[in-house]
Design an enzyme around this catalytic site. Sequence first.
Site, PDB file in Angstrom:
ATOM      1  N   GLU A 119     -12.340   0.396  -9.676  1.00  0.00           N
ATOM      2  CA  GLU A 119     -11.891  -0.426 -10.709  1.00  0.00           C
ATOM      3  C   GLU A 119     -12.938  -0.273 -11.676  1.00  0.00           C
ATOM      4  O   GLU A 119     -12.315  -0.711 -12.820  1.00  0.00           O
ATOM      5  CB  GLU A 119     -11.710  -1.989 -10.018  1.00  0.00           C
ATOM      6  CG  GLU A 119     -10.390  -2.077  -9.167  1.00  0.00           C
ATOM      7  CD  GLU A 119     -10.436  -1.468  -7.745  1.00  0.00           C
ATOM      8  OE1 GLU A 119      -9.343  -1.266  -7.284  1.00  0.00           O
ATOM      9  OE2 GLU A 119     -11.517  -1.213  -7.507  1.00  0.00           O
TER      10      GLU A 119
ATOM     11  N   GLU B 233       0.846  -1.210   0.030  1.00  0.00           N
ATOM     12  CA  GLU B 233       0.026   0.001   0.240  1.00  0.00           C
ATOM     13  C   GLU B 233       0.818   1.269   0.031  1.00  0.00           C
ATOM     14  O   GLU B 233       0.425   2.419  -0.705  1.00  0.00           O
ATOM     15  CB  GLU B 233      -0.986   0.074   1.139  1.00  0.00           C
ATOM     16  CG  GLU B 233      -1.856  -1.256   1.126  1.00  0.00           C
ATOM     17  CD  GLU B 233      -3.136  -0.884   0.234  1.00  0.00           C
ATOM     18  OE1 GLU B 233      -3.039   0.038  -0.608  1.00  0.00           O
ATOM     19  OE2 GLU B 233      -3.849  -1.909   0.079  1.00  0.00           O
TER      20      GLU B 233
ATOM     21  N   ASP C  32      -4.581  -9.692  -8.586  1.00  0.00           N
ATOM     22  CA  ASP C  32      -4.873  -8.795  -9.575  1.00  0.00           C
ATOM     23  C   ASP C  32      -3.820  -7.872 -10.217  1.00  0.00           C
ATOM     24  O   ASP C  32      -3.416  -8.042 -11.508  1.00  0.00           O
ATOM     25  CB  ASP C  32      -6.046  -7.866  -9.073  1.00  0.00           C
ATOM     26  CG  ASP C  32      -5.569  -7.250  -7.802  1.00  0.00           C
ATOM     27  OD1 ASP C  32      -4.496  -7.458  -7.381  1.00  0.00           O
ATOM     28  OD2 ASP C  32      -6.520  -6.494  -7.333  1.00  0.00           O
TER      29      ASP C  32
ATOM     30  N   GLU D  37     -18.587  -6.208  -2.662  1.00  0.00           N
ATOM     31  CA  GLU D  37     -17.323  -6.858  -2.200  1.00  0.00           C
ATOM     32  C   GLU D  37     -17.126  -8.116  -2.908  1.00  0.00           C
ATOM     33  O   GLU D  37     -15.962  -8.500  -3.298  1.00  0.00           O
ATOM     34  CB  GLU D  37     -16.744  -6.813  -0.576  1.00  0.00           C
ATOM     35  CG  GLU D  37     -16.394  -5.521  -0.403  1.00  0.00           C
ATOM     36  CD  GLU D  37     -15.140  -5.061  -1.069  1.00  0.00           C
ATOM     37  OE1 GLU D  37     -13.926  -5.129  -0.449  1.00  0.00           O
ATOM     38  OE2 GLU D  37     -14.961  -4.548  -2.305  1.00  0.00           O
TER      39      GLU D  37
END
EC number: 3.2.1.-
Length: 933
Positions: A406, A147, A294, A388
């Site tokens: 996204e 992150e 991803d 989610e």
Amino acid sequence: MSEAGGCRGCGSLVPQRTPWSLVAATTALCLVSATSVWTAGADPMSREEKQKLGNQVLEMFDHAYGNYMEHAYPADELMPLTCRGRVRGQEPSRGDVDDALGKFSLTLIDSLDTLVVLNKTKEFEDAVRKVLRDVNLDNDVVVSVFETNIRVLGGLLGGHSLAIMLKEKGEHMQWYNDELLQMAKQLGYKLLPAFNTTSGLPYPRINLKFGMRKPEARTGTETDTCTACAGTLILEFAALSRFTGATVFEEYARKALDFLWEKRQRSSNLVGVTINIHTGDWVRKDSGVGAGIDSYYEYLLKAYVLLGDDSFLERFNTHYDAIMRYISQPPLLLDVHIHKPMLNARTWMDALLAFFPGLQVLKGDIRPAIETHEMLYQVIKKHNFLPEAFTTDFRVHWAQHPLRPEFAESTYFLYKATGDPYYLEVGKTLIENLNKYARVPCGFAAMKDVRTGSHEDRMDSFFLAEMFKYLYLLFADKEDIIFDIEDYIFTTEAHLLPLWLSTTNQNTSKKNTTSEYTELDDSNFDWTCPNTQILFPNDPLYAQSIREPLKNVVDKSCPRGIIRVEESFRSGAKPPLRARDFMATNPEHLEILKKMGVSLIHLKDGRVQLVQHAIQAASSIDAEDGLRFMQEMIELSSQQQKEQQLPPRAVQIVSHPFFGRVVLTAGPAQFGLDLSKHKETRGFVASSKPYNGCSELTNPEAVMGKIALIQRGQCMFAEKARNIQNAGAIGGIVIDDNEGSSSDTAPLFQMAGDGKDTDDIKIPMLFLFSKEGSIILDAIRDYEEVEVLLSDKAKDRDSEIENEDQPSSENDSQNQSAEQITSSSQEVDSVDQESSEESSLNTHSESLSPADTDSAASISPSEQTSNPTENLGTTNLDGECTDLDNQLQEQSETEEDSNPNVSWGKKVQPIDSILADWNEDIEAFEMMEKDEL
């Protein structure tokens, strides 16, 4: 240009000697040509409407960013419901989610290049000065390496990239002298100790001040990391090396990528979700394109685009071929096992895979991108936001939605590739839903539950970094942006890195020469941009023709197993055995099980245990049927447990100045009016006297025709309900007597009866924790007349509510007691903890062997004859799904949340053991918040 294969762009093997600026230009030309094809045959959105929507995006960003700067800065994030900053250590811990917070003004840094994209150059210059003046990167705090890299390092580099661009233009940032780059370099060196492993994979966390392993660092003992965590570093680290000339950053990121590539499963060419950073063993062997993996795939392709190294493209193409072979089941993308990729690892999808259609656009594979994007859009139209996680038959699996960007990202790229105005309408829907359901006076609040519409006191930095950037670019024309966006590549956090870095400070010794690549059919990679003369041959309705069959895929979906049955009927073959039809005493059923590799064992306690050995199945198709059968058995058992469950309810403040914008998630009661079967109850609130409601009310005139507020404690909930009902109340809200309690930190529960017949209680009863209850009490103090709506799902917060109340401007409503507004939601927990434990699924974790994968489930004799699947659609021989009864549909929707942490006081017979193939998936089911969701 000819060396790049005409219009093949970044998906073809462009020789390294090709100047990357030409490749980038090729990409831009391909996107433009695609647009020209589409606008010729579609009804485009007018320039005026696009400008109006673009201006709306700017206003929304100002609302979010302005409230962060006013109420939260210099904290990392804004808490939009309570109008204050989220500071690590000062708020209740949210677990791994808080690892993104490092006391470094995260939202400000993450928003830097968004300000420039939105043409807010003055605000950008002010923001850069604040970062240089106020941000400290030497805090004693443990942060996520992943992150911190994508948000902070990426934010600093994106800010630097656009700062030097503005400086070159000669109008702004003339004082700038690479200060953001120096901060990025400082942070890069702080992250490097995390790579001190034998594999080269970084530790997942690091202490910004003390690094790794030291006692004061409080980290360095972890053994596992996710694939995306280790594989999403190359863009930022390579850019830092190219900007500064310090090659060490790119070297470390490349080594981590090389190790992941070497550890791929060689027969399937897939990677798992979690890997041991010391041994390289796969800890979680399921594979997909969503959480945990991803951006690893994303960065392989984009590393080729940015750095021009063919090895990254070869790796991506190898993985992509495996993804399309095993994971892609259009329009779905389902996780599989890396050792047995023909077998699905789960029956649900997570929201992070919504980025994948955008990546497929960059790859040039438009058709599956359109299909998956349309499926996701249909889910959004049903729930207003993308949950989610959701199942293959499009029920909610995890109900949260933290305002993820996204889907907006993929919408933008599909519009760029096709020019189809349909995607502008999709973007318009996203804007409307954000304003209608997520907008609050102090910003935009994440959705705690997309079904009830309840909020969470959370506005992540990525919302400003990505969402507004993609939405603005979707509606912007080239003249609306002050620089050429085609000269940059987006990181996974949507930060902008210039393509000219490909020819700057190169280190020619970096290419991996030890890896072997799978020989692939080159036809799969003929074009990436794409070549519109082949992809859209004289058909301006190409994308529409792909979308049309998916229009009703969510509302009128057959379970995939049913489709398989239909195909079997048509071919003359016998349909596979369904779990709901199975009888342990039927010899024919037992023979079918044997063919599927499933054996039946009778246990001493009267139950039967089902065990699947996939290698013992008659064929691979039978093995797949066997796994589906075992999976259905688990789902049926779970559905039996849910039959006794009640979902959370909503308390919505609808009076001035709230107008339905504040939604509090409430615990239901096992007695009284069922709000899921009856119309919502709306009324003004009044406190009962005595406040505990344990005796006859002394103020019946005050609660007559109103919703009574009662304090928890001193008597049974049912007794309180009877007392307020006798006084004429139309409903009741019980407020917890434990001061400071909150559903943010404690599990919500349902109120039980008193062991007697409670049919005499006719009014609805809901429970609120102290923090949520105080919002209503504070509103009464400030506004006297407070009206609420008790329902199973929040009512649309629009003019319908506002028109029913006294008029007030939006600005007025935003300025009234902003700091008091909060709401939250938790899954409903059990009344009886002991019975909760007894009714939960028992699981254990094992490593999967590539040679042998067993599956097991246990059912009781009573479960064999019960039919817990009454809510499933039925199928006729023509292969069409019959519509469900409306009442059953509503019941099904209220039972959608399948979080295993939810358990109830009603004791039901659980499955004692489950499929070994699914053990890792079930463990992930419980550890989802530790993934990158």
